[in-house]
Design an enzyme around this catalytic site. Structure first.
Site, PDB file in Angstrom:
ATOM      1  N   ILE A 147      10.854  -3.895  -4.371  1.00  0.00           N
ATOM      2  CA  ILE A 147      10.821  -3.612  -3.099  1.00  0.00           C
ATOM      3  C   ILE A 147       9.896  -2.367  -2.707  1.00  0.00           C
ATOM      4  O   ILE A 147       9.594  -1.424  -3.826  1.00  0.00           O
ATOM      5  CB  ILE A 147      12.043  -3.292  -2.519  1.00  0.00           C
ATOM      6  CG1 ILE A 147      12.963  -2.182  -3.138  1.00  0.00           C
ATOM      7  CG2 ILE A 147      12.970  -4.651  -2.328  1.00  0.00           C
ATOM      8  CD1 ILE A 147      14.569  -2.013  -2.815  1.00  0.00           C
ATOM      9  N   ASP A 148       9.374  -1.998  -1.478  1.00  0.00           N
ATOM     10  CA  ASP A 148       8.446  -1.119  -1.369  1.00  0.00           C
ATOM     11  C   ASP A 148       9.096   0.412  -1.552  1.00  0.00           C
ATOM     12  O   ASP A 148      10.229   0.666  -1.465  1.00  0.00           O
ATOM     13  CB  ASP A 148       7.946  -1.039   0.069  1.00  0.00           C
ATOM     14  CG  ASP A 148       7.153  -2.301   0.445  1.00  0.00           C
ATOM     15  OD1 ASP A 148       6.784  -2.740  -0.518  1.00  0.00           O
ATOM     16  OD2 ASP A 148       7.179  -2.357   1.548  1.00  0.00           O
ATOM     17  N   LYS A 149       8.435   1.543  -2.035  1.00  0.00           N
ATOM     18  CA  LYS A 149       8.686   2.774  -2.398  1.00  0.00           C
ATOM     19  C   LYS A 149       9.688   3.297  -1.202  1.00  0.00           C
ATOM     20  O   LYS A 149      10.944   3.813  -1.570  1.00  0.00           O
ATOM     21  CB  LYS A 149       7.304   3.609  -2.451  1.00  0.00           C
ATOM     22  CG  LYS A 149       7.721   4.910  -2.707  1.00  0.00           C
ATOM     23  CD  LYS A 149       6.621   6.010  -2.494  1.00  0.00           C
ATOM     24  CE  LYS A 149       6.921   7.407  -2.417  1.00  0.00           C
ATOM     25  NZ  LYS A 149       5.876   8.267  -2.379  1.00  0.00           N
ATOM     26  N   THR A 151      11.392   1.593   1.013  1.00  0.00           N
ATOM     27  CA  THR A 151      12.446   0.770   1.141  1.00  0.00           C
ATOM     28  C   THR A 151      13.676   0.908   0.352  1.00  0.00           C
ATOM     29  O   THR A 151      13.269   1.162  -0.916  1.00  0.00           O
ATOM     30  CB  THR A 151      12.032  -0.798   1.094  1.00  0.00           C
ATOM     31  OG1 THR A 151      10.923  -1.035   2.139  1.00  0.00           O
ATOM     32  CG2 THR A 151      13.267  -1.715   1.400  1.00  0.00           C
ATOM     33  N   ARG A 248       7.694  -5.984   7.212  1.00  0.00           N
ATOM     34  CA  ARG A 248       7.102  -4.988   8.067  1.00  0.00           C
ATOM     35  C   ARG A 248       6.141  -5.666   8.752  1.00  0.00           C
ATOM     36  O   ARG A 248       5.824  -5.315   9.914  1.00  0.00           O
ATOM     37  CB  ARG A 248       6.485  -3.761   7.059  1.00  0.00           C
ATOM     38  CG  ARG A 248       7.514  -3.279   6.359  1.00  0.00           C
ATOM     39  CD  ARG A 248       7.082  -2.480   4.992  1.00  0.00           C
ATOM     40  NE  ARG A 248       6.088  -1.402   5.621  1.00  0.00           N
ATOM     41  CZ  ARG A 248       5.560  -0.741   4.715  1.00  0.00           C
ATOM     42  NH1 ARG A 248       5.521  -0.923   3.237  1.00  0.00           N
ATOM     43  NH2 ARG A 248       4.898   0.479   5.054  1.00  0.00           N
TER      44      ARG A 248
END
Length: 313
Positions: A147-149, A151, A248
């Site tokens: 998962i994104d940094k 998130t 997103r």
């Protein structure tokens, strides 16, 4: 532009055909923007070492592209990089001999990248576990998905190659239950819905992704309204596919970007340090027992604080 990856003689080959939008752009910038987790300085090293050709010829880093140029990058095999265990606090939700599930805080990068080998979730897992699967190679041991940094939320990692293969197969066939909670701008009118829109790189900014028919991948996100808060809406989202930045991009596409999203969001209104997106539910079949496991993680405090502020208005 076409983008292809293949294994040939144990080497990763990347190919692109330059579209007119990118004519006169430097080749080092183009390649860096076209690849995840690769810096421009790393690309310049590859160019200097002769790993990049344009129309069959070696070029310099400052080469200006022309429409129709055919770029080939032969990524050299990654030299053994020592990823050191680091005593970074981990919130472990579940752990056994095959799988570990953690609740990742916002701001923590999942895995190292070339030139950035510390301070990541992988470093923390290596300190905590001592045993992780090796399928992903030196830089991403144990990592099945990410998962994104910015998130927060649940992420699973594999402790051995058998577990890794099983979890990766479940992700591929979309049987993993992944539910997110997001706070978005605007009043979402429909109580529930599905966004079925292909995602590819943005033609104007290749670090970003967008809904496009060109060189894109199928992407489906289901959403349902949890709470309406004036000019903001709290959503639960279920991923059917797992494209980079999918939630997103899809929320921006329907006119409801995530609060705090530095790349796809709005500057006005409620602010957060990173997008208001939390991986709240993670369910999968255990690789060994065949038992269906499901875990839930509460919203992080920063999202709770923003929601409390909106509810008090």
């Amino acid at each position: 532009m076409t983008d292809r990856s293949e294994q040939e003689s144990s080497q990763d080959i990347q190919e692109w055909t330059v579209e007119a939008d990118f004519a006169k752009e430097r080749i080092d910038k183009y390649i860096a923007d076209s690849m995840d987790d690769v810096s421009r300085s790393q690309v310049q090293i590859w160019i200097g070492d002769g790993h990049v050709t344009v129309n069959g010829n070696q070029v310099k880093s400052n080469y200006k592209l022309a429409a129709g140029d055919k770029i080939e990058l032969v990524v050299p095999e990654v030299a053994a990089v020592e990823i050191l265990p680091e005593n970074i606090p981990l919130e472990v939700v579940y752990e056994d001999s095959s799988v570990i599930v953690v609740n990742k805080p916002r701001g923590l990068v999942v895995h190292p990248a070339p030139g950035h080998a510390s301070g990541t979730l992988v470093n923390a897992l290596m300190y905590h576990c001592h045993d992780l699967s090796g399928i992903n190679g030196e830089l991403r041991p144990g990592i099945v998905h990410r998962i994104d940094k910015d998130t927060s939320g649940l992420l699973m990692a594999a402790k051995n190659d058998k577990a890794h293969a099983s979890l990766a197969a479940q992700l591929k066939d979309h049987s993993v239950n992944r539910r997110y909670i997001a706070l978005v701008h605007g009043h979402v009118q429909h109580d529930q819905g599905t966004i079925d829109a292909p995602i590819g790189r943005d033609a104007h900014d290749r670090k970003m992704f967008t809904v496009t028919e060109r060189n894109s991948k199928h992407a489906v996100t289901h959403f349902s309204v949890m709470e309406r808060l004036g000019d903001h809406t709290l959503l639960e989202l279920k991923l059917e596919t797992g494209r980079t930045h999918q939630i997103r991009v899809h929320m921006k596409f329907i006119g409801h970007p995530l609060v705090g999203d530095p790349m796809y969001g709005r500057s006005k209104g409620v602010k957060m340090n990173g997008q208001a997106l939390h991986a709240a539910t993670l369910g999968f079949v255990h690789p060994d027992s065949g038992e269906t496991l499901e875990f839930n993680a509460p919203l992080p405090q920063d999202m709770e604080d923003v929601l409390a502020s909106l509810r008090s208005r």
